[in-house]
Design a protein around this motif. Sequence first.
Motif, PDB file in Angstrom:
ATOM      1  N   GLY A 164       0.833  -1.187   0.000  1.00  0.00           N
ATOM      2  CA  GLY A 164       0.000   0.000   0.000  1.00  0.00           C
ATOM      3  C   GLY A 164       0.868   1.235   0.000  1.00  0.00           C
ATOM      4  O   GLY A 164       2.002   1.205   0.488  1.00  0.00           O
TER       5      GLY A 164
ATOM      6  N   ASP B 179      -2.430   4.848  -2.906  1.00  0.00           N
ATOM      7  CA  ASP B 179      -3.798   4.501  -2.510  1.00  0.00           C
ATOM      8  C   ASP B 179      -4.432   5.672  -1.779  1.00  0.00           C
ATOM      9  O   ASP B 179      -5.633   5.920  -1.899  1.00  0.00           O
TER      10      ASP B 179
ATOM     11  N   LYS C  22      -7.622   5.938  -3.909  1.00  0.00           N
ATOM     12  CA  LYS C  22      -8.863   5.576  -3.222  1.00  0.00           C
ATOM     13  C   LYS C  22      -9.448   6.716  -2.394  1.00  0.00           C
ATOM     14  O   LYS C  22     -10.656   6.849  -2.261  1.00  0.00           O
TER      15      LYS C  22
ATOM     16  N   ILE D 236      -8.928  -1.134   1.949  1.00  0.00           N
ATOM     17  CA  ILE D 236      -8.002  -1.275   0.823  1.00  0.00           C
ATOM     18  C   ILE D 236      -7.160  -2.529   1.060  1.00  0.00           C
ATOM     19  O   ILE D 236      -6.573  -2.700   2.132  1.00  0.00           O
ATOM     20  N   ASP D 237      -7.123  -3.425   0.087  1.00  0.00           N
ATOM     21  CA  ASP D 237      -6.333  -4.645   0.215  1.00  0.00           C
ATOM     22  C   ASP D 237      -4.855  -4.291   0.074  1.00  0.00           C
ATOM     23  O   ASP D 237      -4.394  -3.913  -1.000  1.00  0.00           O
ATOM     24  N   THR D 238      -4.134  -4.397   1.166  1.00  0.00           N
ATOM     25  CA  THR D 238      -2.704  -4.077   1.154  1.00  0.00           C
ATOM     26  C   THR D 238      -1.858  -5.335   1.294  1.00  0.00           C
ATOM     27  O   THR D 238      -0.680  -5.256   1.633  1.00  0.00           O
TER      28      THR D 238
ATOM     29  N   ASN E 257      -2.478 -10.379  -1.892  1.00  0.00           N
ATOM     30  CA  ASN E 257      -3.661 -10.821  -2.626  1.00  0.00           C
ATOM     31  C   ASN E 257      -4.159  -9.774  -3.618  1.00  0.00           C
ATOM     32  O   ASN E 257      -4.967 -10.094  -4.496  1.00  0.00           O
ATOM     33  N   ARG E 258      -3.686  -8.539  -3.491  1.00  0.00           N
ATOM     34  CA  ARG E 258      -4.127  -7.512  -4.431  1.00  0.00           C
ATOM     35  C   ARG E 258      -3.532  -7.730  -5.828  1.00  0.00           C
ATOM     36  O   ARG E 258      -3.970  -7.107  -6.790  1.00  0.00           O
TER      37      ARG E 258
END
Length: 835
Positions: free
Chosen positions: A41, A151, A200, A288-290, A293-294
């Motif tokens: 991130g 982000d 974001k 927020i996917d940090t 898996n992002r």
Amino acid sequence: MKHLLIGLCIVLLAPRGYAQQPDKPNVAEIYEAIQKLNFLGSVLYVAAHPDDENTQMISYFSNKVHARTAYLSITRGDGGQNLIGPQLREQLGVIRTEELLAARRIDGGEQFFTRANDFGYSKHPDETLALWEKDEVLKDVVSIMRKFKPDVIINRFDHRTPGTTHGHHTSSAMLSVDAFDKLNDPSFKAHGLYDTWEAKRLFFNTSPWFYGSQEKFDAADKSNLFSIDVGVYYPLLGKSNNEIAALSRSQHQSQGFGSTGSRGTRMDYVEFLKGSIPKDKTNIFDGIDTSWNRLEDGAGIGKILKRVEQNFDFTNPAASIPDLVKAYSLVQKLQDEHWKEIKIKELQGVISACAGLYLEAAATAQIAARGTTVKVNLEAINRSDYAIKLREIKAATLQPIRLDHRLQNNVIFEHQVDLTIPMSEAYTSPYWLHSTGSIGMYKVANPTYIGMPETPKKMTVQFVIDLDGVPIHFERPIVYKFNDPVKGEVYQPFEVVPAYTSAVKEDVTIFSDNTAKEMAVTVRSSVNNGHGKVVLQVPNSWEVEPTEISFSGLDKETERVVYFKVTPPAFQNSGEVKPVVFSDGKKFTEKRIDIDYDHIPKQTMIVPSKADVVRLDIEKRGQRIGYIQGAGDQVPTSLRQIGYTVIELKRDEITGANLQDFDAVVLGIRVYNVDETAQSYQPILHEYVKNGGTLIVQYNTNRGLKVKEVAPLPLTLSRDRVVEEDAEVEFLNPKHELLNRPNIIEKADFTGWVQERGLYFPNKWSDDYTPILGMHDHGEKQTKGSLLVATYGKGYFIYTGISFFRELPAGVPGAYKLFANMLSIGKSPSDNLKN
């Protein structure tokens, strides 16, 4: 005005800037860097100048959250003051750039800049954005954001309050808000280098200061505010976040921002502006996917690196290398080029740290010219039991050295090579100074450089290391190192410079009549057996002799001073003189400027060599001037140009007996802000005035004074300033001596000024003073405190906020005439004979 460790560890584990001591991370730092590998991130902090950034927040996100954190400073701070030396404008911008980089090395952040030039204080964003060429600087901001892909974006200043603070500050926030909306707009091309991006959310880093007081902040509606405790403690570091932030902020030495660290809880706040709203008001990354898996195919990498983190052996970091190499191989296959590049660099740093792998390329000389050869000492050592091979060494103009050499535990590999500097190699110099820009924007020919803090180093060496059959390319910049008897091992950047540079000794030479002056030109050789000839080009109507001067036998890094006799015309005139060196059929027109302070890497600037000459009809009274330096300025040099004998006084020389020898005494800028001893000698100065002397006090800020009063008679400093250097000037007392003797001051004398009229003018004073000049910026009421004079006893006291420290070195004729009148007040022509 117009005219780490976590984040810190990653910086430590990556090859450091260009002249810092190489870092040897300890095991705690390695572990923190491994933790950072597992966070994907980014947060970007945006403000206007070096030292505007909230280092507590930058350090928090880098070292606590583990986020990739960066600061975008719209300018390089070129228009500020300098408390550590004489450098101003472009040279100060170079210093402040390096101070920001030094700060980021401590707090773990990265650093970006736009092309915007800090042209000086601005009162409104309308003026700022006009001079910054809004559309162009907005392209820079969008391009940098698309490259960094944040982000989260956090603004230091409020975009909704134009005209209430520095125009640069508000403009930085306005640009960020506008850029947030354009990041994902494919019709906004910016510089066409990077794909669109969707940040974001956008925040404003608010505080009680923006509300006017703690009480007003406490009473305000905080439903849109998110709180962050930036006072966290890092056990592995033995420091609080605020202690790290204070060390970071203390790198801004040129601005006098040394800070003392603090401990304990400290709440900071951000106000939500745009994007998706986090549900957790203590976590701006909420939702927020940090994780890995992002990324497509990232989950497997995440599992490996989480295992590395969980099983890390503090007594044997090399045990983590097999899994780190596996992760490295998988990262190379990622489709996401952005995170691929970032994580490859991070993994390289962690792998080398776990192995105790030290790689260095050190030249035996600090500078080299194109076409010359320099010896480079190569060093590689593995300080672990892990099987590592040095497969190959590569560099520009060097045939690859194929080795397949096993680096055994703690056995050093050394090799020396001769490296030839390509004739096409660019000189090592700040890229934004290569071409002449506008008042508000630097010109950058290569758009890929826009945003970069420094010119990329191309003189590098690649060490190809084999780990378990996986080749990893470690790139190291060529550096120069030597042993200093006091400091020990010292590292400096390795620089490519012209074979010859030349410089006129004085940046500005004033001719007060048509008498010829001898001008010194220093020729500097960067090659052995330096030889050639020097020519001094002069403006039309000026004469120079001889037409050329030959030189020979110069050793590398030695200088020779030659002298030209320059005769001005009989009338007022100004222009530039340009020294040119000719050698072996080549022409050299550059000047080399070295900037060397202990807190930043040594800097080399290669700029066009030129100096101003001014033929000025000027008269003066008196001869001997005492000067007391404050924050540092070049006014004494300027006064010597017009024939004054200027003695710069040490503090123990400020005695009543000594002062009797001077026709006037001048205090340099901000003496009363920076000199802790000023209170002790100020009464002596005032007694000197009372006994018939002339005392001129130049500007001080109204905060942080070291004296109770800045004058012997009532006077109150304010923040009043006139930032438009072409602002109209009114003569409030046109018959006053300061405007008539010995030089008649006219309105035309206020043309051609640079950056500003002045700053921190008094706004209240007693009837003892006579205000001389009125001035104001567009749309504002007139200020009358720029130049005040009063009789005190038998002498004269003058207080001025006029920026003579900028105007005199710039060769502004009217500024010289006015300052000469100030020094001459109350004197007759016979006083010129005083010794």
